[in-house]
Scaffold this motif. Structure first.
Motif, PDB file in Angstrom:
ATOM      1  N   GLN A 293       0.819  -1.201   0.000  1.00 36.46           N
ATOM      2  CA  GLN A 293       0.000   0.000   0.000  1.00 36.46           C
ATOM      3  C   GLN A 293       0.861   1.262   0.000  1.00 36.46           C
ATOM      4  OE1 GLN A 293      -3.735   0.383   0.213  1.00 36.46           O
ATOM      5  NE2 GLN A 293      -3.247  -1.477  -0.897  1.00 36.46           N
ATOM      6  N   LEU A 294       1.903   1.272   0.808  1.00 34.05           N
ATOM      7  CA  LEU A 294       2.750   2.461   0.883  1.00 34.05           C
ATOM      8  C   LEU A 294       3.566   2.657  -0.384  1.00 34.05           C
ATOM      9  CD1 LEU A 294       4.000   2.342   4.575  1.00 34.05           C
ATOM     10  CD2 LEU A 294       2.291   3.858   3.572  1.00 34.05           C
ATOM     11  N   ALA A 295       4.006   1.578  -0.989  1.00 37.80           N
ATOM     12  CA  ALA A 295       4.743   1.701  -2.241  1.00 37.80           C
ATOM     13  C   ALA A 295       3.865   2.334  -3.314  1.00 37.80           C
ATOM     14  CB  ALA A 295       5.243   0.325  -2.702  1.00 37.80           C
ATOM     15  N   GLY A 296       2.610   1.923  -3.370  1.00 35.49           N
ATOM     16  CA  GLY A 296       1.691   2.535  -4.325  1.00 35.49           C
ATOM     17  C   GLY A 296       1.400   3.978  -3.993  1.00 35.49           C
ATOM     18  N   LEU A 297       1.208   4.267  -2.704  1.00 34.43           N
ATOM     19  CA  LEU A 297       0.949   5.636  -2.281  1.00 34.43           C
ATOM     20  C   LEU A 297       2.135   6.536  -2.599  1.00 34.43           C
ATOM     21  CD1 LEU A 297      -0.905   7.650  -0.851  1.00 34.43           C
ATOM     22  CD2 LEU A 297       0.114   6.925   1.324  1.00 34.43           C
ATOM     23  N   TYR A 298       3.339   6.017  -2.476  1.00 39.33           N
ATOM     24  CA  TYR A 298       4.561   6.761  -2.796  1.00 39.33           C
ATOM     25  C   TYR A 298       4.467   7.332  -4.206  1.00 39.33           C
ATOM     26  CZ  TYR A 298       9.523   7.554  -1.659  1.00 39.33           C
ATOM     27  OH  TYR A 298      10.732   8.106  -1.325  1.00 39.33           O
ATOM     28  N   ASN A 299       4.035   6.495  -5.148  1.00 43.05           N
ATOM     29  CA  ASN A 299       3.934   6.939  -6.536  1.00 43.05           C
ATOM     30  C   ASN A 299       2.817   7.950  -6.728  1.00 43.05           C
ATOM     31  OD1 ASN A 299       6.040   5.233  -7.329  1.00 43.05           O
ATOM     32  ND2 ASN A 299       4.652   3.520  -7.668  1.00 43.05           N
ATOM     33  N   VAL A 300       1.690   7.765  -6.038  1.00 46.86           N
ATOM     34  CA  VAL A 300       0.583   8.707  -6.145  1.00 46.86           C
ATOM     35  C   VAL A 300       1.004  10.072  -5.631  1.00 46.86           C
ATOM     36  CG1 VAL A 300      -1.739   9.249  -5.335  1.00 46.86           C
ATOM     37  CG2 VAL A 300      -1.174   6.904  -5.987  1.00 46.86           C
ATOM     38  N   LEU A 301       1.639  10.108  -4.466  1.00 48.29           N
ATOM     39  CA  LEU A 301       2.057  11.372  -3.868  1.00 48.29           C
ATOM     40  C   LEU A 301       3.076  12.097  -4.729  1.00 48.29           C
ATOM     41  CD1 LEU A 301       2.474  10.292  -0.121  1.00 48.29           C
ATOM     42  CD2 LEU A 301       0.682  11.743  -1.080  1.00 48.29           C
ATOM     43  N   ASP A 302       3.920  11.341  -5.396  1.00 44.53           N
ATOM     44  CA  ASP A 302       4.985  11.951  -6.185  1.00 44.53           C
ATOM     45  C   ASP A 302       4.441  12.772  -7.334  1.00 44.53           C
ATOM     46  OD1 ASP A 302       7.920  12.073  -6.349  1.00 44.53           O
ATOM     47  OD2 ASP A 302       7.603  11.231  -8.342  1.00 44.53           O
ATOM     48  N   ASP A 303       3.241  12.453  -7.801  1.00 47.84           N
ATOM     49  CA  ASP A 303       2.668  13.151  -8.944  1.00 47.84           C
ATOM     50  C   ASP A 303       1.779  14.331  -8.551  1.00 47.84           C
ATOM     51  OD1 ASP A 303       3.890  11.482 -10.797  1.00 47.84           O
ATOM     52  OD2 ASP A 303       2.258  10.021 -10.720  1.00 47.84           O
ATOM     53  N   VAL A 304       1.522  14.503  -7.254  1.00 45.88           N
ATOM     54  CA  VAL A 304       0.628  15.572  -6.830  1.00 45.88           C
ATOM     55  C   VAL A 304       1.293  16.919  -7.079  1.00 45.88           C
ATOM     56  CG1 VAL A 304      -0.564  16.599  -4.855  1.00 45.88           C
ATOM     57  CG2 VAL A 304      -0.479  14.132  -5.121  1.00 45.88           C
ATOM     58  N   PRO A 305       0.585  17.889  -7.661  1.00 47.03           N
ATOM     59  CA  PRO A 305       1.187  19.205  -7.917  1.00 47.03           C
ATOM     60  C   PRO A 305       1.661  19.848  -6.620  1.00 47.03           C
ATOM     61  CG  PRO A 305      -0.934  18.997  -9.029  1.00 47.03           C
ATOM     62  CD  PRO A 305      -0.806  17.816  -8.119  1.00 47.03           C
ATOM     63  N   THR A 306       2.774  20.572  -6.721  1.00 45.31           N
ATOM     64  CA  THR A 306       3.285  21.264  -5.546  1.00 45.31           C
ATOM     65  C   THR A 306       2.694  22.663  -5.473  1.00 45.31           C
ATOM     66  OG1 THR A 306       5.197  22.118  -6.753  1.00 45.31           O
ATOM     67  CG2 THR A 306       5.438  20.003  -5.635  1.00 45.31           C
TER      68      THR A 306
END
Length: 922
Positions: A293-306
């Motif tokens: 779950q965290l590995a997948g979340l890592y990728n989702v968070l990485d794409d969120v606009p800053t």
């Protein structure tokens, strides 16, 4: 603002003639710009299409809603000072003027905070919108506006909105900004009216990027798949309290005991206990479900606009204040430089807000930095006090692994239903999409729902026997203080008119999210520090350092630290206060756990040492001394490593030649320093060799190795000659970012020269394996020599840090993924910079991705409380968001050189510096 916005080209049949006209105008504009771009920059000004969006800064404009005339005076850098007779007129004019300069930026920001980027930029932003809708920033902001904010704050927000909308009235989108011409060409986009909630929502975006240790929480949990508990402890060493002093040393917290010296380390109801105690309990109840779950979340968070930061990573800031007994003027000096993402235009907007007569009818006389889209001043000074901010880094987020069962989740052995809502995402040029957002009873959104693959993994995941076995799978939920309605907007207006320490501290107490270190000085020669914020308490045994099992109520937050129990310091005997993201207070002198993940104090201690060196033997500090401290380029990790590196015996004459650069080097990372270039390459290779192939691959840093356009006088270069702004690395290999946590990791491991961390297999070619620290250092020196040979050439006389360490300013929308000619029109750079990671002049770079500048001192200021007109300031870019305005990046060159501009405050000084005067009439 979205880093991955894509503007498609082309037009659909059947569009109106007006839209075709827009398309024709844009094509003509782009062609003209392309032709004249290589001839003369000044030729841009002859293009009426571009100039149409520039603000009127002289003469008069009639605006419906004002109760009296308002004067707007701009200096030679386009920085406005506004004069009005009522509070409402003042903030209405602020909205009008900010919209003149920055409305496109404001519009993008509100679409980000509301999860509506797809309405502007099309299907490429749908995934981002899904995640942002799940967080629901605008929903929380609306609740704040409806239920939490004072009547006065609502009145000011409404006045600000009316000012923005007065500017928009009667204007076509392409008359507002060049970018709208491109958007209109694609999807016939038209901006909407501004609302008070649009302003409040931006505070949520700011809080997201400054959210604290959530990334560390994820990283530590992922490390358990490959590293032992001791190895993880090696990579997260204890804060060095004895070497790098905490912020508060002589301070107080009223609600518990009077002084830290009396407090000891006893626990208080609701407080957390020692760091790391939750590790065994949490890790025993997770297993592969948490990892996946965290590995997948890592990728989702990485794409969120800053918004203002780099997705919560690597962000720091400096602020310090010196009392008058240590200054030349005899009154305090206060410095601040927040370290945020390098954005164009700058995240900050400089301005002054002045009541012609300060009274109950008109209460403000304040100047400083604010955000375009927000009324008031965030950082700055008024006639009586000055203040600055740095991110406190306190732990206000926790991730929970939830056990799903049917349409609910498991909690203390029972299945509880999710609260759900449906969201519709409208897509420019495409089909709308509906999503369902699920929340727990505590209001925690299920983040894992936003990734289809993550949902499937959650359903199939298995865990060890310590986790509950009923139900359908697992998910990740977020508990975060910013998802509760708060009062930060009230705090902004209250601080702006505070006249003394008592009023300032009472005002700051309302600044609940994001929690900030606030420093203070006043004209009566007092200085202070206070830590406001909504900071959770956790049950004994849970320190918030790793994700917790959501099915067990004992991991639920137990409350929040009371404001009168938070640390503060007022007029300490030493005569100065330094905050630079270090520990707020020694953990043995305070009963609550604020976080387990402070910055490690490298910058703060360097600033402290610089101050101490100035004031020893009765020395006094000047405004320019404060400026020079801000530009300090000294590398603390170089001071530690270089003596070791100089003792390494090297056979290769070329590598020995590079090693000699370090002989006699003063550890200063100036842009023209060849030694700095070589040392930082060695440092990066030490990290890569010692840790890169030993960390879980899920920790790899995405998005840091990018091809960027080289911008020169002839325009953008072709794709095959773009500049690589990072080093080559294995996509499946995680690498450290090189921040001051890694300084501390390496410092500690140097006492263990035979540690397994220093051992590596043989490298390519003749590079031998490393069996100990010296072997690894030698190999890093060899690798660094050949890396820089490839990047900078074999002749070390041509090497310089600035050739590696470059700043590119990219417009955060169409300047990232728009048509290449628009990127050239909107972007600027490069600048060769001094400084580096964890230096006071924190031009940050990420060792996982290369040497290019990732975050910067987003502004710098020094306030002189003896004579406010002798204060100094600078912005990263300029006042304007219009690409061809003379104020688009007119401060950047001076910023890069460490210069500060005069900062006028009094009527006389403002009049003396005024270039343009505009009168807004009712």
């Amino acid at each position: 603002m979205p880093p991955n916005t894509t503007a498609t080209t082309g037009d659909k049949p059947g569009k109106s003639g007006r839209k075709k006209g827009r398309k024709a105008r844009l094509i003509v504009l782009v062609l003209v710009l392309a032709i004249i771009g290589g001839i003369a920059y000044g030729a841009y000004w002859s293009i009426s299409t571009v100039r149409a969006s520039f603000p009127q800064t002289k003469g008069s404009i009639t605006i419906k809603g004002l109760s009296g005339p308002v004067t707007v005076k701009r200096d030679g850098y386009g920085i406005p000072q506004i004069y009005a007779s009522t509070d409402e007129d003042l903030f209405m004019a602020q909205g009008y003027v900010q919209a003149q300069d920055r409305f496109y930026e404001m519009d993008v920001r509100r679409h980000m905070t509301s999860g509506r980027l797809s309405e502007m930029f099309g299907k490429g932003q749908v995934k981002n919108d899904e995640f942002l809708r799940t967080l629901g920033w605008d929903r929380v902001a609306k609740k704040e506006y409806d239920t939490k904010l004072s009547a006065a704050t609502k009145k000011y927000l409404q006045a600000y909105s009316e000012g923005v909308n007065a500017y928009l009235a009667g204007k076509d989108a392409e008359d507002i900004s060049l970018e709208y011409a491109a958007l209109g060409f694609v999807n016939d986009y038209k901006p909407e009216q501004w609302t008070p909630v649009d302003s409040v929502s931006w505070l949520k975006a700011m809080a997201w990027d400054l959210r604290g240790n959530m990334q560390d929480e994820i990283d530590r949990a992922l490390m358990t798949s490959r590293l032992s508990a001791q190895q993880i402890k090696d990579l997260y060493p204890d804060y060095p309290y004895s070497r790098n002093k905490a912020i508060v040393q002589e301070g107080q917290y009223d609600g518990l005991t009077k002084t830290f010296q009396q407090s000891g380390s006893g626990s208080t109801s609701g407080s957390a206990t020692s760091t790391g105690t939750s590790g065994s309990s949490t890790s025993s109840s997770t297993g592969s479900a948490l990892t996946s779950q965290l590995a997948g979340l890592y990728n989702v968070l990485d794409d969120v606009p800053t918004a203002v930061g780099v997705n919560g990573q690597g962000i720091g800031s400096n602020s310090w204040v010196v009392r008058g007994d240590h200054t030349i003027s005899g009154k305090p000096l206060l410095a601040n430089d927040p370290h945020l993402s390098a954005s164009l235009p700058s995240v900050w907007y400089q301005m002054g807000l002045h009541c012609t007569t300060v009274s109950s009818k008109c209460q403000y006389d304040v100047t400083g930095y604010t955000f375009a889209g927000m009324p008031g001043v965030i950082i700055g000074h008024n006639a009586d006090i000055a203040w600055g901010m740095t991110n406190s880094g306190v732990d206000v987020t926790d991730l929970y692994l939830e056990k799903l069962s049917g349409d609910g989740y498991l909690y203390d052995g029972k299945v509880k239903p999710f609260t759900t809502r449906e969201e519709t995402i409208k897509v420019a040029g495409g089909t709308s999409k509906k999503i369902v957002v699920r929340q727990t009873a505590d209001g925690m959104p299920l983040l894992s729902d936003r990734d289809d693959e993550l949902v499937q993994v959650g359903k199939k995941a298995t865990v060890n026997t310590a986790a509950p076995d009923r139900g359908d799978g697992y998910g990740i939920a977020l508990r975060w203080t910013a998802l509760d309605a708060g009062t930060t907007m009230d705090a902004v207006f209250a601080i702006d008119k505070a006249a003394d320490w008592s009023e300032f501290r009472d005002s700051a107490a309302q600044f609940d999210v994001p929690s900030q270190n606030l420093i203070y000085a006043d004209t009566k020669n007092n200085i202070g520090y206070t830590l406001p914020g909504k900071i959770p308490t956790r049950a004994s045994g849970d320190d918030g350092s790793i994700p917790a099992p959501g099915w067990d109520s004992k991991y639920k937050w137990t409350g929040f630290i009371k404001q009168d129990e938070l640390p503060y310091e007022y007029d300490p005997k030493r005569g100065y206060i330094v905050t630079a993201n270090q520990a707020v207070v020694d953990k043995d002198k305070y009963p609550y756990t604020l976080t387990t993940d402070w910055g490690y104090g490298t910058r703060s201690q360097r600033i402290t040492d610089l101050i101490e060196s100035k004031i020893k033997d009765g020395g006094k500090i000047s405004t320019d001394d404060m400026r020079q401290m801000q530009m300090d380029n000294s590398s603390e990790i170089a001071k530690l490593l270089v003596p070791k590196l100089l003792k390494i015996n090297l056979d290769d004459k070329d590598v020995r030649e590079a090693q000699k650069l370090l002989e006699g080097w003063d550890y200063t990372q100036d842009s023209d320093s060849a030694a700095a270039a070589y040392f930082n390459a060695v440092w990066r290779n030490i990290l890569k060799l010692a840790f890169g192939n030993k960390l879980p691959k899920e920790l790899r840093v995405k998005g840091q190795c990018l091809w960027v356009d080289k911008i020169d006088s002839t325009g953008p270069v072709d794709d095959d000659t773009k500049v690589r702004e990072c080093g080559e690395r294995d996509a499946d290999q995680a690498q450290p970012d090189g921040g001051d946590r890694w300084f501390e990791v390496v410092r500690n491991l140097m006492n263990q020269p035979n540690s397994d961390w220093w051992k590596t297999p043989a490298g390519v070619g003749d590079r031998n394996k490393a069996d100990n620290m010296n072997d690894l250092f030698k190999r890093a020196m060899v690798d660094a020599r050949w890396e820089l040979t490839a990047k900078l050439g074999k002749d070390i006389d041509t090497w310089s840090w600035g050739r590696l360490h470059r700043l590119f300013l990219k417009n955060q929308t169409l300047g990232t993924d728009g048509p290449s000619i628009l990127q050239y029109v909107l972007n600027r750079g490069p600048w060769k910079l001094s400084g580096g990671e964890a230096t006071v002049n924190a031009t940050g770079w990420n060792a996982a991705g290369g040497y290019g500048v990732v975050w910067v001192p987003s502004m710098r200021m020094v306030v002189n409380l003896d004579d406010l007109d002798k204060s100094k300031w600078i912005n990263l870019t300029g006042a304007s968001g219009h690409a061809f305005s003379s104020h688009y990046t007119d401060q950047t060159g001076k910023w890069a050189d460490g210069e500060l501009l005069p900062w006028s405050f009094t009527d006389k000084a403002v009049d003396s510096s005024t270039s343009d005067t505009l009168v807004l009439k009712p």
